[in-house]
Scaffold this active site. Structure first.
Site, PDB file in Angstrom:
ATOM      1  N   ARG A  66      -8.799  -1.170   4.415  1.00 15.51           N
ATOM      2  CA  ARG A  66      -8.012  -0.082   3.816  1.00 15.51           C
ATOM      3  C   ARG A  66      -6.590  -0.530   3.504  1.00 15.51           C
ATOM      4  NH1 ARG A  66      -8.573   5.577   6.620  1.00 15.51           N
ATOM      5  NH2 ARG A  66      -7.013   5.844   5.023  1.00 15.51           N
ATOM      6  N   CYS A  95      -6.338   7.541   9.005  1.00 19.85           N
ATOM      7  CA  CYS A  95      -6.583   6.831  10.257  1.00 19.85           C
ATOM      8  C   CYS A  95      -6.445   7.756  11.456  1.00 19.85           C
ATOM      9  CB  CYS A  95      -5.585   5.698  10.387  1.00 19.85           C
ATOM     10  SG  CYS A  95      -6.108   4.217   9.548  1.00 19.85           S
ATOM     11  N   ARG A 120      -1.816  14.679  12.901  1.00 19.79           N
ATOM     12  CA  ARG A 120      -1.171  14.444  11.602  1.00 19.79           C
ATOM     13  C   ARG A 120      -1.130  15.749  10.817  1.00 19.79           C
ATOM     14  NH1 ARG A 120      -2.631   8.557   9.204  1.00 19.79           N
ATOM     15  NH2 ARG A 120      -0.535   8.731   8.408  1.00 19.79           N
ATOM     16  N   ASP A 143       3.681   1.059  12.340  1.00 23.56           N
ATOM     17  CA  ASP A 143       2.528   0.345  11.787  1.00 23.56           C
ATOM     18  C   ASP A 143       2.414  -1.090  12.313  1.00 23.56           C
ATOM     19  OD1 ASP A 143       1.817   2.554  10.373  1.00 23.56           O
ATOM     20  OD2 ASP A 143       2.534   1.838   8.433  1.00 23.56           O
ATOM     21  N   LYS A 166       0.842  -1.216   0.000  1.00 23.64           N
ATOM     22  CA  LYS A 166       0.000   0.000   0.000  1.00 23.64           C
ATOM     23  C   LYS A 166       0.871   1.257   0.000  1.00 23.64           C
ATOM     24  CE  LYS A 166      -2.200   1.780   4.014  1.00 23.64           C
ATOM     25  NZ  LYS A 166      -1.736   3.127   4.124  1.00 23.64           N
ATOM     26  N   ASN A 167       1.840   1.281   0.920  1.00 22.85           N
ATOM     27  CA  ASN A 167       2.618   2.508   1.093  1.00 22.85           C
ATOM     28  C   ASN A 167       3.612   2.763  -0.041  1.00 22.85           C
ATOM     29  OD1 ASN A 167       1.176   2.844   3.384  1.00 22.85           O
ATOM     30  ND2 ASN A 167       2.872   2.596   4.822  1.00 22.85           N
TER      31      ASN A 167
HETATM   32  C1  UD1 Z   1       3.531   7.132   6.382  1.00 21.91           C
HETATM   33  C2  UD1 Z   1       2.826   5.815   6.150  1.00 21.91           C
HETATM   34  C3  UD1 Z   1       2.215   5.299   7.452  1.00 21.91           C
HETATM   35  C4  UD1 Z   1       3.286   5.216   8.534  1.00 21.91           C
HETATM   36  C5  UD1 Z   1       4.035   6.535   8.658  1.00 21.91           C
HETATM   37  C6  UD1 Z   1       5.237   6.447   9.590  1.00 21.91           C
HETATM   38  C7  UD1 Z   1       2.045   5.954   3.861  1.00 21.91           C
HETATM   39  C8  UD1 Z   1       0.902   6.049   2.936  1.00 21.91           C
HETATM   40  N1  UD1 Z   1       1.761   6.019   5.171  1.00 21.91           N
HETATM   41  O1  UD1 Z   1       2.563   8.075   6.833  1.00 21.91           O
HETATM   42  O2  UD1 Z   1       1.685   4.001   7.202  1.00 21.91           O
HETATM   43  O3  UD1 Z   1       2.663   4.935   9.771  1.00 21.91           O
HETATM   44  O4  UD1 Z   1       4.554   6.941   7.366  1.00 21.91           O
HETATM   45  O5  UD1 Z   1       6.103   5.451   9.194  1.00 21.91           O
HETATM   46  O6  UD1 Z   1       3.179   5.772   3.447  1.00 21.91           O
HETATM   47  N2  UD1 Z   1       4.474  15.036  10.895  1.00 21.91           N
HETATM   48  C9  UD1 Z   1       4.428  16.366  11.235  1.00 21.91           C
HETATM   49  N3  UD1 Z   1       4.276  17.279  10.217  1.00 21.91           N
HETATM   50  C10 UD1 Z   1       4.180  16.905   8.908  1.00 21.91           C
HETATM   51  C11 UD1 Z   1       4.229  15.539   8.593  1.00 21.91           C
HETATM   52  C12 UD1 Z   1       4.372  14.618   9.608  1.00 21.91           C
HETATM   53  O7  UD1 Z   1       4.513  16.751  12.391  1.00 21.91           O
HETATM   54  O8  UD1 Z   1       4.055  17.783   8.045  1.00 21.91           O
HETATM   55  C13 UD1 Z   1       4.582  14.035  11.992  1.00 21.91           C
HETATM   56  C14 UD1 Z   1       3.331  13.160  12.088  1.00 21.91           C
HETATM   57  O9  UD1 Z   1       2.333  13.795  12.850  1.00 21.91           O
HETATM   58  C15 UD1 Z   1       3.870  11.915  12.755  1.00 21.91           C
HETATM   59  C16 UD1 Z   1       5.293  11.816  12.172  1.00 21.91           C
HETATM   60  O10 UD1 Z   1       5.612  13.107  11.669  1.00 21.91           O
HETATM   61  O11 UD1 Z   1       3.935  12.103  14.138  1.00 21.91           O
HETATM   62  C17 UD1 Z   1       5.436  10.787  11.074  1.00 21.91           C
HETATM   63  O12 UD1 Z   1       4.575  11.115   9.999  1.00 21.91           O
HETATM   64  P1  UD1 Z   1       4.929  10.776   8.485  1.00 21.91           P
HETATM   65  O13 UD1 Z   1       6.271  10.113   8.433  1.00 21.91           O
HETATM   66  O14 UD1 Z   1       4.729  11.999   7.669  1.00 21.91           O
HETATM   67  O15 UD1 Z   1       3.815   9.703   8.134  1.00 21.91           O
HETATM   68  P2  UD1 Z   1       2.913   9.634   6.849  1.00 21.91           P
HETATM   69  O16 UD1 Z   1       3.703   9.971   5.639  1.00 21.91           O
HETATM   70  O17 UD1 Z   1       1.626  10.328   7.086  1.00 21.91           O
END
Ligand code: UD1
Length: 416
Positions: free
Chosen positions: A397, A116, A121, A305, A22-23
Site C-alpha cells: 500500500r 490501516c 480514526r 509513520d 504517497k501522502n
Molecule cells: C495522515 C497520514 C498518515 C499519518 C498521519 C499522522 C496521509 C494519507 N496519511 O493520516 O500516514 O500517519 O497523517 O501524521 O497523509 N483525528 C481525530 N479526528 C479527526 C481526524 C483525526 O481524532 O477527525 C485523530 C486521529 O485519530 C489520530 C490523529 O488525529 O489520532 C492524527 O490523525 P490525522 O493527522 O488526521 O491523520 P490522517 O490524516 O488520517
C-alpha cells in the site's frame, strides 16, 4: 496472499532511488477534482492506494489515464457525488475527497472510510471544520452525507492539527466564497505540497506564521503539470533499515529538511549522515547506540509513520531506549511479532520500552498494517536465519516494491 522472504544478518551497501510520496500524491489527486480540466501528475508512486484513488476518481466521472508514473486526471465531467463503497472502505484517504467534491458539486456521500488498523480514526474534526464553512453533515452510522448550498470562508481553529482535516479544509476553502483563516493546522510537508499544487493551479494560499493559513476562495482554477515530491517516509524506512542492519547507502532523491527528527535520532545512534546533490548518504559502521527517549508527534516532531521501523533499530542498539506514541492510540501492533523474533519490547500504555542489544532470529511473521509490515521486513534483515513476512499487501500500500529497493541495497530479499 503474497509474502516477503528475507535472508538476514547482512549489512546493506548500495544506492536506491526514493519513490514519489504517497501522502503527497493522494491529496493532490483529490485536489485535481477542483480543476475542470486535465491535470498531469508526474512521479506518482505505483502503489495500491494510488490505484484505489484512480478507481474512485473514475467512478465519479473523471477520466484517468496512467502511463508508468504519470497520471492525467480530467475532472471536467465530474458528475457523481457518491463515493464507491468498495474503495472507500479500503482506504482512509478517500475522506479527503469531501472538500473538493463539496467545492465542485456541493455534496458528497461516503461510507465510513477504512485504512490501516492503527487505532481510532474518527473524522469528527473534518466534519466540525466543514460545518463551520456552511456544510450540513448527516451520519446514519453507515454513510456520511454532506451538503452545502455554498461554501463560505471563515476563521476556524482545529482542535488538533489533523493532517487530513487540514487538507479537506484547504480544498474546500479554495472553492469557498471569501477568505478562510485556518489556525492550528497541520504542518506536515504534505500540506505544503498540496498548497503548492493548488497555487500552481491559480489558488491564493498564504502561510501566516506556523500552523496558520490564509486561503482566498476565488474559483477559476486552471490545470497544471505537477511533479510529486519524493516520499519522506519511504526514505526514513530505508534509513532505519541501514541503521538496524549497518552498512552504507545512498538514498537517492531523499527529501531535504523533511526528516530532521529521524536524522537527529540516527546521529545519536552513531550513524554518519551526509547530504549531497544526489540525496542522503547514510553510514553505520560502528556500534549502534541507544537514542534514549523518543516521542512521536505532529511535524516537526518524530513521525508516527516511522515509529515501527525505528523500534527495530532500537532493538539492535546497545542499551535501553523508549518510544512514546502520541498520535495514534493503537500503533504498537507490530510489537507482538517483533517479540516473536526476540526483540523483548514491553509496551505500557502509550510507551514501548526497548531493552536493546537483542539478537533477532528469523521467523514466519505476519504484517497487519503498512508501516508495521515494513518494520518486520527490516527486522528480517537483521535477524539470524530466514524470515517470511506474510500479508505483504499491507506493505504494498505504501512501497512500490520493497524487495526491489532492498535488493538495490544489497539485501537478499525476494517475493515470497
Ligand atoms: C495522515 C497520514 C498518515 C499519518 C498521519 C499522522 C496521509 C494519507 N496519511 O493520516 O500516514 O500517519 O497523517 O501524521 O497523509 N483525528 C481525530 N479526528 C479527526 C481526524 C483525526 O481524532 O477527525 C485523530 C486521529 O485519530 C489520530 C490523529 O488525529 O489520532 C492524527 O490523525 P490525522 O493527522 O488526521 O491523520 P490522517 O490524516 O488520517
Amino acid at each position: 496472499m503474497k509474502s516477503v522472504y528475507i535472508r538476514g544478518n547482512a549489512s546493506l551497501y548500495g544506492e536506491v532511488t526514493i519513490q514519489g510520496s504517497k501522502n503527497a500524491a493522494l491529496p493532490i489527486m483529490a485536489a485535481a477534482l477542483l480543476v475542470p480540466g486535465v491535470c498531469v501528475l508526474r512521479n506518482c508512486p505505483r502503489i495500491a492506494d494510488v490505484e484505489h484513488m484512480c478507481r474512485i476518481l473514475e467512478n465519479i466521472g473523471c477520466r484517468v489515464d496512467r502511463v508508468e508514473r504519470e497520471i492525467r486526471i480530467d475532472a471536467a465531467q465530474l458528475t457523481e457525488s457518491r463515493l464507491p463503497k468498495k474503495y472507500v472502505t479500503r482506504m482512509r484517504s478517500s475522506v479527503m475527497l469531501m472538500g473538493p467534491l463539496l467545492g465542485r458539486l456541493g455534496e458528497v456521500s461516503l461510507s465510513h472510510p477504512g485504512g490501516c488498523v492503527i487505532g481510532d480514526r474518527p473524522i469528527d474534526l473534518h466534519v466540525k471544520a466543514l460545518s463551520r464553512m456552511g456544510v450540513a453533515c448527516q451520519d446514519d452510522g453507515e454513510e456520511l452525507t454532506a451538503v452545502s448550498c455554498g461554501l463560505r470562508g471563515t476563521t476556524l481553529r482545529l482542535d488538533y492539527p489533523s493532517v487530513g482535516a487540514t487538507e479537506n479544509v484547504i480544498m474546500a476553502a479554495v472553492a469557498a466564497d471569501g477568505v478562510t483563516c485556518l489556525e492550528n493546522c497541520a504542518q506536515e510537508p504534505e500540506i505544503g505540497w498540496l498548497c503548492d499544487f493548488l497555487v500552481h493551479c491559480g489558488a491564493s494560499i498564504v502561510q501566516k506564521g506556523p500552523g496558520r493559513l490564509l486561503i482566498r476562495g476565488q474559483g477559476g482554477l486552471h490545470p497544471c503539470i505537477y511533479t510529486i515530491p519524493s516520499d519522506r517516509i519511504v526514505a526514513g524506512t530505508y534509513l532505519c533499515a541501514c541503521l538496524a542492519a549497518g552498512g552504507e547507502a545512498l538514498l537517492k532523491g531523499a527529501p531535504c529538511g523533511e526528516n530532521d527528527a529521524l536524522e537527529k535520532a540516527a546521529r545519536q545512534m552513531g550513524a554518519g549522515l551526509k547530504r549531497t546533490q544526489d540525496g542522503l548518504w547514510v553510514r553505520r559502521a560502528g556500534p549502534l547506540l541507544a537514542p534514549g527517549k523518543i516521542e512521536t508527534g505532529s511535524f516537526p516532531a518524530f513521525p508516527t509513520d516511522l515509529q515501527s521501523p525505528l523500534l527495530v533499530a532500537m532493538a539492535q542498539a546497545e542499551g535501553e531506549s523508549s518510544l512514546r506514541e502520541t498520535v495514534f492510540n493503537g500503533r504498537f501492533g507490530v510489537v507482538e511479532e517483533l517479540n516473536r523474533m526476540g526483540a523483548g519490547i514491553e509496551v505500557e500504555k502509550d510507551t514501548a520500552r526497548v531493552p536493546g542489544g537483542r539478537r533477532l532470529s528469523g521467523k514466519r511473521v505476519r504484517a497487519s498494517e503498512l508501516r508495521g509490515g515494513a518494520a518486520l521486513v527490516i527486522a528480517g534483515l537483521c535477524a539470524e536465519g530466514e524470515t517470511l513476512v506474510e500479508n505483504r499487501s499491507y506493505v504494498d500500500r505504501g512501497y512500490e516494491d520493497i524487495c526491489r529497493d532492498l535488493r538495490f541495497l544489497g539485501a537478499c530479499v525476494q517475493d515470497g
